[in-house]
Design an enzyme around this catalytic site. Sequence first.
Site, PDB file in Angstrom:
ATOM      1  CG  ASP A 120       0.173   1.914  -0.247  1.00 36.86           C
ATOM      2  OD1 ASP A 120       0.678   1.067  -0.994  1.00 36.86           O
ATOM      3  OD2 ASP A 120       0.643   2.220   0.872  1.00 36.86           O
ATOM      4  CG  ASP A 161       0.772  -2.028  -8.697  1.00 35.95           C
ATOM      5  OD1 ASP A 161       2.011  -1.854  -8.774  1.00 35.95           O
ATOM      6  OD2 ASP A 161       0.119  -2.566  -9.609  1.00 35.95           O
ATOM      7  CD1 TRP A 162       3.652  -1.474  -2.693  1.00 36.33           C
ATOM      8  CD2 TRP A 162       2.239  -3.201  -2.540  1.00 36.33           C
ATOM      9  NE1 TRP A 162       2.689  -1.148  -1.761  1.00 36.33           N
ATOM     10  CE2 TRP A 162       1.810  -2.194  -1.662  1.00 36.33           C
ATOM     11  CE3 TRP A 162       1.511  -4.397  -2.627  1.00 36.33           C
ATOM     12  CZ2 TRP A 162       0.665  -2.344  -0.863  1.00 36.33           C
ATOM     13  CZ3 TRP A 162       0.382  -4.538  -1.836  1.00 36.33           C
ATOM     14  CH2 TRP A 162      -0.032  -3.527  -0.967  1.00 36.33           C
ATOM     15  N   GLY A 163       4.529  -3.159  -7.878  1.00 35.06           N
ATOM     16  CA  GLY A 163       4.907  -3.986  -9.026  1.00 35.06           C
ATOM     17  C   GLY A 163       3.868  -5.026  -9.411  1.00 35.06           C
ATOM     18  CG  ASP A 179       7.013  -0.640   1.363  1.00 33.56           C
ATOM     19  OD1 ASP A 179       6.523  -0.306   0.262  1.00 33.56           O
ATOM     20  OD2 ASP A 179       6.382  -0.588   2.431  1.00 33.56           O
TER      21      ASP A 179
END
Length: 393
Positions: free
Chosen positions: A159, A192-194, A214
């Site tokens: 994460d 890394d959520w983009g 998310d």
Amino acid sequence: MYIYKYLAITLAFVSVISALNNGLGLTPQMGWNSNWINSYYLITYSWNYFACNINETVIMETAKAMATNGMKDAGYVYVNIDDCWAESRDKNGVIQPDSNTFPNGIAYIADYVHGLGLKLGIYTDAGTETCAGRPGSFGYEQIDAQTYASWGIDYLKEDWCNTGSNQPLSRYSIMSQALNATGRPIFFSLCDWGTDNPWEWGPTVGNSFRTTGDIKDNWASFMNNLNLQIPITSYSQVGGWNDPDMLEVGNGGMTTTEYISHFSLWSILNAPLIAGNDLRNIDQTTLSILTAPEVIAVNQDPLGKQGALVRSYNGGLQQVWAKPMADGSRVVVLFNTDSISADIQLEWVDIYVQNTATMTVRDLWARSDVGQYTGSYVSLNVPSHGCAMLKIY
Ligand SMILES: *[C@@H]1O[C@H](CO)[C@@H](O)[C@H](O)[C@H]1NC(C)=O
Ligand SMILES: *[C@@H]1O[C@H](CO)[C@@H](O)[C@H](O)[C@H]1NC(C)=O
């Protein structure tokens, strides 16, 4: 009316970057992630209070369910423990599992999961602490990778909380090399959520990379994550997959029609098929969606070309998504995002077939041929938020 010529786009922008060479992710990963428990409590309570509601019992019961309910036979293999399993480090820096919730340690669970013919995944964070405030791997990458390998871990999600001003590529490279140095093949899932366009560099360090924040269990969140995939379809490749986040199928916030669309689109996108629901209490409808054999076969096709939006009608309300298959056939999802039902037309030319050709149309959800058509095919009365998923051959 917009026309997207996805093959031309693919040829123009395809990045020939060398993939991570760990032999994993030859097709998108399939499995389950414990985050549904966190998601559930996040809706009802605050993150901090209940977010860590996992333990060895729920992980082992879930593995047992996956091994026996038909999901393992359908291709699901990874049982992934998300945040909150770690508690502290010992004096040598070795990570210690939470002694209350994982009293027998992680190797114990890995042995059990391997005994079921499945694989075990675990979670860490590239920063100093995980999102839930547990120890992160920043500066401990080598020792953590060695620890995971010694436990028999097969999959790592890393994460991006508490990373300060660090760059994702530099931190993920360190963990990637640390995993490689263990000699154990460990699937590496970047989260890394983009941040910093991971689709541009992700395949060099990981086997999949989150492209969005998310997902949540509602139509708007699903559509938001889907829309973010439109411009990046060409970056996904064998061994390094775009990851628009886990499946919400079965969690109750969408209709069955919407969950079928969610699963159809994640399949044609070559997205990881990571179930995010409670497998211990799964109903037949949810199970039949998650195990639909001809839909999963699209996701797991060895050619590994991600499907793309090739045409849309009425300002995007009706969409045609298409993907080339290893056997030379094409798969399409005719998707109706409108609030009323609609007929959706598929033109052969949009999938690079001559309009004079006669082709067989197969319904992949019904698992039966519909008939033979020349030049085009119209799917009648596609319900609101529903789709048709067809193979053209
Ligand atoms: C480590 O990297 C090398 C070079 O890319 C590769 O040949 C090898 O298979 C990798 N090993 C593991 C365990 O990932
Ligand atoms: C394990 O977690 C589940 C799900 O949160 C909970 O229902 C159960 O009571 C827990 N079991 C133990 C032994 O803590």
